[in-house]
Design a protein around this motif. Structure first.
Motif, mmCIF file in Angstrom:
data_model
loop_
_atom_site.group_PDB
_atom_site.id
_atom_site.type_symbol
_atom_site.label_atom_id
_atom_site.label_comp_id
_atom_site.label_asym_id
_atom_site.label_seq_id
_atom_site.Cartn_x
_atom_site.Cartn_y
_atom_site.Cartn_z
ATOM 1 N N LYS A 41 -3.510 4.543 1.134
ATOM 2 C CA LYS A 41 -3.647 3.127 1.493
ATOM 3 C C LYS A 41 -4.215 2.269 0.363
ATOM 4 C CE LYS A 41 -4.026 3.921 6.466
ATOM 5 N NZ LYS A 41 -4.806 3.675 7.705
ATOM 6 N N LYS A 42 -3.799 2.576 -0.868
ATOM 7 C CA LYS A 42 -4.178 1.766 -2.020
ATOM 8 C C LYS A 42 -2.963 0.996 -2.502
ATOM 9 C CE LYS A 42 -8.039 4.547 -3.709
ATOM 10 N NZ LYS A 42 -8.601 5.270 -4.874
ATOM 11 N N SER A 43 -3.152 -0.274 -2.846
ATOM 12 C CA SER A 43 -2.036 -1.110 -3.259
ATOM 13 C C SER A 43 -1.475 -0.641 -4.595
ATOM 14 C CB SER A 43 -2.486 -2.567 -3.384
ATOM 15 O OG SER A 43 -3.402 -2.716 -4.442
ATOM 16 N N GLU B 157 0.827 -1.194 0.000
ATOM 17 C CA GLU B 157 0.000 0.000 0.000
ATOM 18 C C GLU B 157 0.867 1.253 0.000
ATOM 19 O OE1 GLU B 157 -2.676 -0.239 3.276
ATOM 20 O OE2 GLU B 157 -3.961 -1.736 2.316
#
Length: 284
Positions: free
Chosen positions: A153-155, A149
């Motif tokens: 908080k995005k992969s 992430e």
């Protein structure tokens, strides 16, 4: 049974009237749906094959670029040409595959000669069907590191999809080259050396396609540096190169060395139309 002289081919549409007579379809067929033959040309007249495989496809107003060129492993949009300039676009899903006995097919089915699938459309259909079973598998450790992430908080893999989506129209695929680490589970602390080729359709897209691919390449380089650091200091994934490349420049030797990346976790949610999903091992 179908004979060697049959005119049926993979990709053909059945007429509305005759499709509705097939009792083995798993869903009703009306004006909003079409039945597409997906059995291979050679299997249609083969006596050892006792059935014909079809897909009950939904009619759509127009093909979506994100579901064309076999980019999505579970959904495909095709456009059929018609008489008088009329066209029909359909959405195929693997979940809507049906088996029809050849006896029933021969008794009821009639080909819709007013809807013709262009050569490039048939090539795309073949690739999409093959990609379901031929998608490459990357090392677990590599895929795990792509789930890191970063920012909001995005992969990383989800952000790859967001980068690709706005410029999906002219993009053939995203190809990853891991070199000798292609099948290796690299230990923690040792980076995967990665090169990315952003392949665009030079014939149909021209300068606009090249520009879109270059934008994607620049954004990917920025993303990987933010997530993993510069190549000489990275411990997870070291992005050594990321370049826009015309599909006319890709050789067979290149395709044997690389694998086309797909965002498999996103494809599990077919309702999410905002993600570009390049799949398969070779471009259509």
């Amino acid at each position: 049974m179908l004979t060697r002289e049959t005119d049926w081919r993979q990709g053909d549409l059945l007429t509305h009237e005759t499709a509705a007579k097939l009792t083995t379809l798993n869903r009703a067929v009306d004006q909003s749906r079409r039945v597409v033959v997906i059995t291979h040309d050679c299997d249609l007249p083969n006596d050892s094959e006792t059935s014909v495989e079809v897909i009950v496809a939904d009619v759509v107003s127009a093909p979506d670029a994100q579901f064309s060129y076999a980019k999505n492993p579970r959904k495909l949009h095709l456009r059929y040409g018609g008489t008088g300039g009329q066209t029909v676009a359909v959405e195929l899903r693997h979940a809507e595959r049906c088996i029809v006995s050849k006896d029933e097919f021969k008794k009821h089915a009639t080909r819709d000669d007013h809807a013709l699938l262009p050569i490039d459309g048939k090539r795309t259909l073949k690739q999409w069907l093959a990609a379901r079973y031929g998608r490459p598998a990357f090392p677990n450790a590599f895929e795990s590191r792509l789930r890191k992430e970063v920012g909001r908080k995005k992969s990383v893999e989800r952000q790859i999809g967001k980068i690709l989506a706005p410029n999906a129209k002219h993009l053939v695929g995203l190809f990853f080259d891991l070199g000798e680490q292609r099948s290796a589970e690299v230990p923690e602390g040792e980076p995967y050396a990665l090169s990315i080729s952003v392949v665009y359709d030079a014939t149909e897209g021209g300068p606009q396609a090249r520009q879109s691919a270059e934008i994607i390449a620049n954004e990917l380089r920025t993303l990987f540096e933010q997530a993993y650091g510069k190549p000489d200091t990275a411990t997870d994934i070291a992005l050594d190169a990321c370049e826009a490349i015309a599909d006319t420049s890709i050789t067979l030797a290149d395709l044997r060395r690389v694998d086309q990346w797909r965002l498999e976790y996103i494809s599990l949610n077919d309702r999410d139309h905002g993600n570009f999903l390049p799949v398969g091992e070779t471009p259509a």
